[in-house]
Design a protein around this motif. Structure first.
Motif, mmCIF file in Angstrom:
data_model
loop_
_atom_site.group_PDB
_atom_site.id
_atom_site.type_symbol
_atom_site.label_atom_id
_atom_site.label_comp_id
_atom_site.label_asym_id
_atom_site.label_seq_id
_atom_site.Cartn_x
_atom_site.Cartn_y
_atom_site.Cartn_z
ATOM 1 N N PRO A 258 0.842 -1.201 0.000
ATOM 2 C CA PRO A 258 0.000 0.000 0.000
ATOM 3 C C PRO A 258 0.876 1.250 0.000
ATOM 4 N N SER A 259 0.345 2.369 0.479
ATOM 5 C CA SER A 259 1.145 3.594 0.588
ATOM 6 C C SER A 259 2.218 3.400 1.653
ATOM 7 N N ALA A 260 3.231 4.277 1.621
ATOM 8 C CA ALA A 260 4.308 4.179 2.590
ATOM 9 C C ALA A 260 3.771 4.206 4.010
ATOM 10 N N GLU A 265 8.493 -3.060 14.394
ATOM 11 C CA GLU A 265 9.074 -4.397 14.457
ATOM 12 C C GLU A 265 8.042 -5.448 14.823
ATOM 13 N N GLY A 266 7.989 -6.524 14.005
ATOM 14 C CA GLY A 266 7.106 -7.649 14.276
ATOM 15 C C GLY A 266 5.678 -7.472 13.811
ATOM 16 N N ARG A 267 5.284 -6.256 13.401
ATOM 17 C CA ARG A 267 3.896 -6.065 12.964
ATOM 18 C C ARG A 267 3.727 -6.647 11.562
ATOM 19 N N PRO A 268 2.679 -7.437 11.332
ATOM 20 C CA PRO A 268 2.490 -8.049 10.016
ATOM 21 C C PRO A 268 2.338 -6.988 8.923
ATOM 22 N N ILE A 269 2.948 -7.277 7.783
ATOM 23 C CA ILE A 269 2.824 -6.421 6.596
ATOM 24 C C ILE A 269 2.001 -7.205 5.587
ATOM 25 N N THR A 270 0.882 -6.639 5.167
ATOM 26 C CA THR A 270 -0.035 -7.333 4.261
ATOM 27 C C THR A 270 -0.033 -6.645 2.899
ATOM 28 N N PHE A 271 0.075 -7.449 1.839
ATOM 29 C CA PHE A 271 0.085 -6.913 0.476
ATOM 30 C C PHE A 271 -0.140 -8.056 -0.514
ATOM 31 N N GLY A 272 -0.823 -7.756 -1.605
ATOM 32 C CA GLY A 272 -0.988 -8.720 -2.694
ATOM 33 C C GLY A 272 -1.496 -10.074 -2.278
ATOM 34 N N GLY A 273 -2.319 -10.153 -1.243
ATOM 35 C CA GLY A 273 -2.818 -11.438 -0.765
ATOM 36 C C GLY A 273 -1.849 -12.181 0.123
ATOM 37 N N LEU A 274 -0.731 -11.521 0.505
ATOM 38 C CA LEU A 274 0.290 -12.146 1.337
ATOM 39 C C LEU A 274 0.450 -11.397 2.648
ATOM 40 N N GLN A 275 1.123 -12.046 3.579
ATOM 41 C CA GLN A 275 1.412 -11.415 4.860
ATOM 42 C C GLN A 275 2.775 -11.879 5.345
ATOM 43 N N ILE A 276 3.576 -10.911 5.831
ATOM 44 C CA ILE A 276 4.912 -11.210 6.324
ATOM 45 C C ILE A 276 5.233 -10.274 7.474
ATOM 46 N N SER A 277 6.058 -10.728 8.390
ATOM 47 C CA SER A 277 6.513 -9.863 9.472
ATOM 48 C C SER A 277 8.030 -9.826 9.465
ATOM 49 N N ILE A 278 8.574 -8.690 9.888
ATOM 50 C CA ILE A 278 10.024 -8.488 9.898
ATOM 51 C C ILE A 278 10.427 -8.007 11.287
ATOM 52 N N SER A 279 11.492 -8.625 11.797
ATOM 53 C CA SER A 279 12.015 -8.215 13.096
ATOM 54 C C SER A 279 13.344 -7.504 12.899
#
Length: 418
Positions: A258-260, A265-279
């Protein structure tokens, strides 16, 4: 009515000749163990017998082909079973390497991985014992997987499949090509995440921050952008005035999805039908690529090689950023090896299915051959009991005819004069 001597002799000769011919025919049938001595004996039966004999010969050839295919597929299944074990060992080592270890421990794991990689290459270059390599496709005369000077393993075979005619209407591949086994993934393999690779410094393993990605999950396959490649890009210094931000772009660069947003840290990032988290703490310019498995590199040898390089790189004095590089490299390698492992299991299932089909075709072929032989036996095989009975019957008739002729030809008026 008077019968001339000449007529008597002619009739007797003809009768005995016919009886002798019939006796000879029975003897020939017994010697040949067949009641069909010539096509003229039974034209329709002879035609049918020839068709049955041809069918039996073809079934015999199909049976030999099935035996050969079974041997090849059994060997392939054995190799794939060993390959499965090697890949399981590799996955265990990759997970172990992600723990709290020092450079020496990681180097030891890298050595173990190298041993597994060498073993995997050996399995991929298995031959059939006759000088033909099992997974080389049509180029079976030379080893399909060749190690280059830089340590990379490349495929020198092709994707041809040697088909074997195992039944009248069935051709079957005796073995699979190496690329479809060791350099492919299944269509449902999902996404692979990787950290940015520094093209300026080839020895670098990617990002300069300490951000570490976690597993990527699918949350909405109906999303319009599902199936595309994505890049998660970070910016900002991390200060109050310039917080760390991230954007998600499709590749090649399109509208941001989505927009910037501010990174947490650790919060899920959702895009294009996917979800990922980064620490951790990604730095400005750090990038994570999220791509379908088929676009992320499907070569299992390359994936293991990348993990070995990462583990051999010293990180004890590099701080969180250096540790993050190793963890990200191991995470990517683990995902790729898992996909490769799943692909090998799928190929093994295909091999098992073909072996099962060969068993079924073999049972059907044996039954067909048995029926053909039974029908052929009914058409041409001699009934010895009946033949022997007929032989003695005709022999007796011939002997009686001969004795009668001898007696009759001795009858004369002069024999009764005294």
């Amino acid at each position: 009515m008077r019968i001339s001597t000449q007529s008597f002799y002619e009739q007797s000769r003809t009768a005995m000749g016919s009886l002798q011919s019939n006796l000879l025919r029975v003897q020939q049938q017994m010697g040949a163990n067949s009641k069909l001595l010539a096509p003229s004996d039974d034209p329709l039966g002879t035609t049918r017998a020839m068709a049955l004999a041809q069918s039996i010969a073809m079934n015999s050839q199909y049976s030999a082909s099935r035996t050969q295919a079974t041997q090849t597929l059994t060997q392939e299944e054995s190799v794939l079973q060993s390959t499965t074990s090697v890949l399981q060992n590799v996955k265990v080592l990759l997970i172990q390497a992600g723990g709290t270890l020092n450079d020496t421990d990681r180097a030891n794991i890298a050595t173990s991985l190298q041993s597994n990689l060498d073993q995997l290459q050996g399995l991929a270059n298995t031959d059939d014992g006759k000088g033909q390599f099992l997974f080389a496709g049509f180029k079976s005369g030379s080893a399909p997987f060749v190690r280059q000077a830089d340590g990379a393993i490349t495929y020198a075979g092709d994707q041809g499949q040697r088909l074997t005619q195992v039944d009248a209407s069935r051709q079957m591949a005796g073995a699979d090509d190496g690329r479809s086994i060791f350099q492919s993934v299944q269509s449902g393999a999902g996404y692979v995440t990787s950290a940015r690779v520094d093209t300026v410094n080839p020895n670098s393993l990617g990002n300069v921050g300490s951000g570490v990605f976690n597993s990527t999950s699918v949350v909405d396959v109906s999303n319009g952008n599902y199936g595309k490649d994505f890049e998660i890009k970070f910016s900002g210094t991390g200060t109050v005035a310039d917080p760390v931000m991230f954007t998600v772009d499709t590749v090649p660069g399109q509208a941001t999805l989505p927009s910037a947003e501010v990174y947490k840290e650790g919060r899920p990032i959702t895009f294009g039908g996917l979800q990922i988290s980064i620490s951790g703490a990604p730095a400005a310019g750090d990038t994570f690529k999220v791509a379908p498995a088929k676009n992320a590199g499907t070569d299992v040898f390359s994936a293991i090689n990348d993990a070995i390089k990462a583990l051999k790189t010293p990180v004890d004095n590099g701080g969180p950023a250096a540790q993050a590089k190793v963890l990200n490299a191991l995470g990517t390698a683990n995902r790729k090896v898992t996909n490769a492992h799943d692909n090998v299991l799928t190929v093994r299932a295909s091999v098992g299915s073909r072996l099962q089909e060969l068993d079924a075709l073999g049972a059907t072929g044996d039954s067909r051959t048995l029926n053909d032989k039974s029908s052929l036996s009914n058409l041409q095989d001699l009934d010895y009991a009946s033949a022997i009975s007929e032989f003695y019957q005709r022999q007796t008739a011939l002997q009686a005819s001969q004795q009668t002729f001898v007696k009759v030809q001795q009858i004369a008026l002069f024999n009764y004069l005294k």
